[in-house]
Design an enzyme around this catalytic site. Structure first.
Site, mmCIF file in Angstrom:
data_model
loop_
_atom_site.group_PDB
_atom_site.id
_atom_site.type_symbol
_atom_site.label_atom_id
_atom_site.label_comp_id
_atom_site.label_asym_id
_atom_site.label_seq_id
_atom_site.Cartn_x
_atom_site.Cartn_y
_atom_site.Cartn_z
ATOM 1 N N TYR A 136 0.882 -1.172 0.000
ATOM 2 C CA TYR A 136 0.000 0.000 0.000
ATOM 3 C C TYR A 136 0.916 1.217 0.000
ATOM 4 O O TYR A 136 2.046 1.152 -0.473
ATOM 5 C CB TYR A 136 -0.912 -0.116 1.235
ATOM 6 C CG TYR A 136 -1.993 0.914 1.365
ATOM 7 C CD1 TYR A 136 -2.918 1.132 0.342
ATOM 8 C CD2 TYR A 136 -2.113 1.659 2.538
ATOM 9 C CE1 TYR A 136 -3.925 2.074 0.481
ATOM 10 C CE2 TYR A 136 -3.122 2.594 2.685
ATOM 11 C CZ TYR A 136 -4.024 2.804 1.651
ATOM 12 O OH TYR A 136 -5.012 3.738 1.796
ATOM 13 N N LYS A 207 -5.362 -1.395 -2.616
ATOM 14 C CA LYS A 207 -6.523 -1.109 -1.768
ATOM 15 C C LYS A 207 -7.259 -2.398 -1.406
ATOM 16 O O LYS A 207 -7.685 -2.589 -0.258
ATOM 17 C CB LYS A 207 -7.475 -0.150 -2.494
ATOM 18 C CG LYS A 207 -6.956 1.268 -2.635
ATOM 19 C CD LYS A 207 -7.115 2.050 -1.346
ATOM 20 C CE LYS A 207 -6.669 3.498 -1.519
ATOM 21 N NZ LYS A 207 -6.862 4.293 -0.300
ATOM 22 N N ASP A 279 -8.571 7.605 -6.909
ATOM 23 C CA ASP A 279 -7.557 8.341 -7.671
ATOM 24 C C ASP A 279 -8.029 8.800 -9.044
ATOM 25 O O ASP A 279 -7.346 8.626 -10.059
ATOM 26 C CB ASP A 279 -6.275 7.512 -7.782
ATOM 27 C CG ASP A 279 -5.498 7.497 -6.467
ATOM 28 O OD1 ASP A 279 -5.976 8.126 -5.505
ATOM 29 O OD2 ASP A 279 -4.438 6.866 -6.395
#
Length: 607
Positions: A136, A207, A279
């Site tokens: 991550y 994620k 994003d």
């Protein structure tokens, strides 16, 4: 109200942690799993491969006896073996450039992920503090920058501009019959790194790794999605190794038609799934959120998740000053960065002030100051982003375009919060100006990712702004040793504390949509998690080692909010009436019972 109960909830949370009254996973022997592969095929399937963990009788059933070394190892022994190899890698790469070491570690974990998912997630859960920064933030940013060169085998699905009209059939190419959690990106704003096109697929993968590790979502029920509508990154377009569509990004209606088609396809096949947008550049982050949030079960982590984590931290800074949470309405906050994350944080904080004070959102903006790349946003600004209009100040108060240091010196804010994506923008002059804050314990939040894009380092913040500050960052930094012998605590204000719980609570409630009430409940739950003693030391967020317990608490809060908002339809055999009759403890237990934990299932072959 929730705000009045935070101290009590903090004590309850501390008691739960101290007495170990709740476990966030089940280690019961799982039921058998039906597989349709035998022999070498089963060894090449990461969902079912156990490596040396296959018992001898199972090796006979599946026709793999002799295809593995004879020793049978437990999952724990396999974990220990992997960790030993990982430590060896660390020792062998000492002195190498940081990026080289980070990518070497990621490759090692990724190879395990590609080979044996059960063992991968067991290793990750048991060593979450060490490995979260690799799978991550911050390493995932480096992975995305180099993804076309790092690519070895597919993971997730890719829908491109060339697939228009085909997505409804394409969605059935995914082999899993059920998907619970989808994370989707268009690669247009990857962390603070900008447009990375198809290489942004690393973000949904990372994620969803956190969804599995923190929220216990079954890894066979997660789906990373890359929507490739082109890229405006000329460097990528000229790169022969680039794996995406080699064209400029689609815009306007052409762009929306692609996303519309995907959303219809995904929810046609999996109507109970939860979709997290990740994003997207600011205009599409807000645009798609408003377009879909009342029609589909979705949320945007950059806008809503970041806002929730930041709000929890902001409420914590009030407690750190020794003041009641209700004093949040008097806090002066300077926000640097007017992208999707910055605007999302500011909007949620303003909503909290409005709710506490019983005033309009317009009135609640009084103590908020928004700074973008052109300086302070005022009503004199032309071509202002619609999302920023509410926060524009009167230029008679402070001039249009005032710099960060000008605003800090003039306002003397309680909190300086950065989501600009510009590394080092909180320079020595800005940090020293925070010494004159009206707060007895000024707060500095450098929340941009990855580490190189952080507005300042923890060491610089404590050095220039003083040892009595509260510091939080998006990427991990080490605690700082102060001259007086005390420790300057570093808080990682990372979305990982919230988005797994939001997704899990939404899924298990069977909510039709994700409401503001559910998001606020998540934030308030996180804010209440730390004890007063911890907060007084400047500790705003819990240790990541407790991430599964935190996620269970947040998920339960989200579920209860869904019931309150009358949108919970239940999950599996648990109906809406069952949910409505659950106590707070019942909801936490319900959440924890439904969190997947990596243990090897007995495999039974059927043709």
């Amino acid at each position: 109200m929730m705000w009045k109960n935070i101290a009590g909830l903090s004590k309850a949370a501390a008691a739960a942690r101290t007495h170990g009254s709740r476990r966030c996973f089940s280690t019961a022997i799982p039921g058998p799993c039906i597989v349709h592969k035998r022999g070498a095929d089963i060894l090449h399937d990461p969902w079912f491969n156990k490596d040396t963990g296959f018992p001898l009788t199972e090796r006979d059933r599946l026709g793999i006896r002799g295809l593995l070394p004879p020793r049978v190892m437990t999952c724990v022994q396999q974990c220990d073996r992997f960790i030993e190899s990982f430590r060896s890698l660390e020792n062998n790469t000492k002195g190498e450039p940081e990026n080289v070491v980070a990518l070497a570690k990621w490759r090692m974990l990724n190879r395990l992920h590609d080979r044996n998912e059960t063992l991968y997630y067991r290793v990750l859960i048991d060593n979450i503090k060490d490995f979260a920064p690799i799978i991550y933030t911050p390493t995932v940013g480096l992975v995305c920058q180099n993804y076309s060169g790092l690519y070895r085998r597919p993971r997730g699905m890719y829908f491109s501009a060339k697939d228009k009209g085909e997505m409804m059939s394409m969605i059935y190419n995914w082999p899993a019959p059920q998907v619970d959690m989808i994370v989707i990106t268009d690669g247009s704003r990857i962390l603070g790194l900008g447009d990375l096109g198809v290489q942004g697929i690393g973000i949904p993968i990372g994620k969803l790794d956190m969804y599995v590790a923190a929220a216990g979502i079954n890894p066979q029920r997660v789906l990373p999605i890359m929507l490739d509508v082109g890229t405006n990154n000329e460097k990528l377009l000229q790169n022969d190794l680039y794996l995406g569509v080699r064209q400029p990004r689609l815009e306007g209606e052409e762009y929306l038609e692609i996303i519309d088609e995907f959303m219809e396809a995904a929810f046609t096949r999996w109507p109970k799934a939860v979709v997290q947008f990740e994003d997207f550049q600011a205009k599409w982050a807000f645009g798609t959120l408003e377009r879909y949030r009342k029609k589909f079960c979705m949320f945007n982590d950059d806008v809503q998740g970041t806002a929730g984590v930041a709000l929890a931290g902001l409420l914590g800074t009030v407690r750190a000053q020794g003041r009641p949470i209700s004093d949040f309405v008097n806090q002066k906050i300077v926000v640097v960065g007017a992208g999707s994350a910055g605007l999302g944080v500011t909007k949620m904080a303003v909503q909290a002030v409005a709710r506490m004070a019983g005033i309009s959102e317009s009135e609640a903006t009084k103590n908020f100051y928004l700074i973008d790349k052109d300086g302070l946003v005022t009503t004199e600004r032309t071509k202002l982003d619609p999302g920023a209009v509410l926060f524009a100040k009167n230029p008679a108060e402070i001039r249009e375009g005032a710099s960060i240091v000008e605003v800090v010196k003039k306002v003397r804010p309680h909190v300086l919060l950065g989501l600009s994506g510009v590394g080092g923008i909180f320079n020595e002059e800005v940090l020293k100006a925070m010494r004159e804050s009206d707060s007895c314990k000024p707060a500095i939040f450098a929340m941009s990712n990855p580490t190189l894009n952080a507005e300042c380092t923890a060491a610089d913040a404590f050095k220039h702004a003083g040892g009595n500050i509260v510091f939080a960052s998006g990427s991990p930094f080490e605690n700082v040793e102060l001259e007086n012998g005390k420790v300057g605590h570093v808080n990682q204000a990372n979305n990982m504390y919230l988005f797994p719980g939001i997704g899990l609570g939404t899924l298990l409630s069977g909510a039709r949509i994700v409401t503001d009430g559910m998001l606020q409940a998540a934030s308030e739950c996180l804010a209440s998690y730390m004890t007063d003693e911890e907060v007084q030391k400047g500790i705003l967020y819990p240790s990541i080692n407790n991430i599964r317990h935190i996620t269970a608490e947040v998920g339960a809060a989200v579920l209860r909010a869904a019931v309150t908002d009358d949108i919970a339809e239940g999950h599996g055999d648990v109906g809406p009436k069952d949910l409505s009759h659950m106590s707070k403890e019942d909801t936490v237990n319900y959440i924890t019972r439904n969190m997947w934990f990596p243990v090897y299932s007995p495999l039974v072959h059927e043709k």
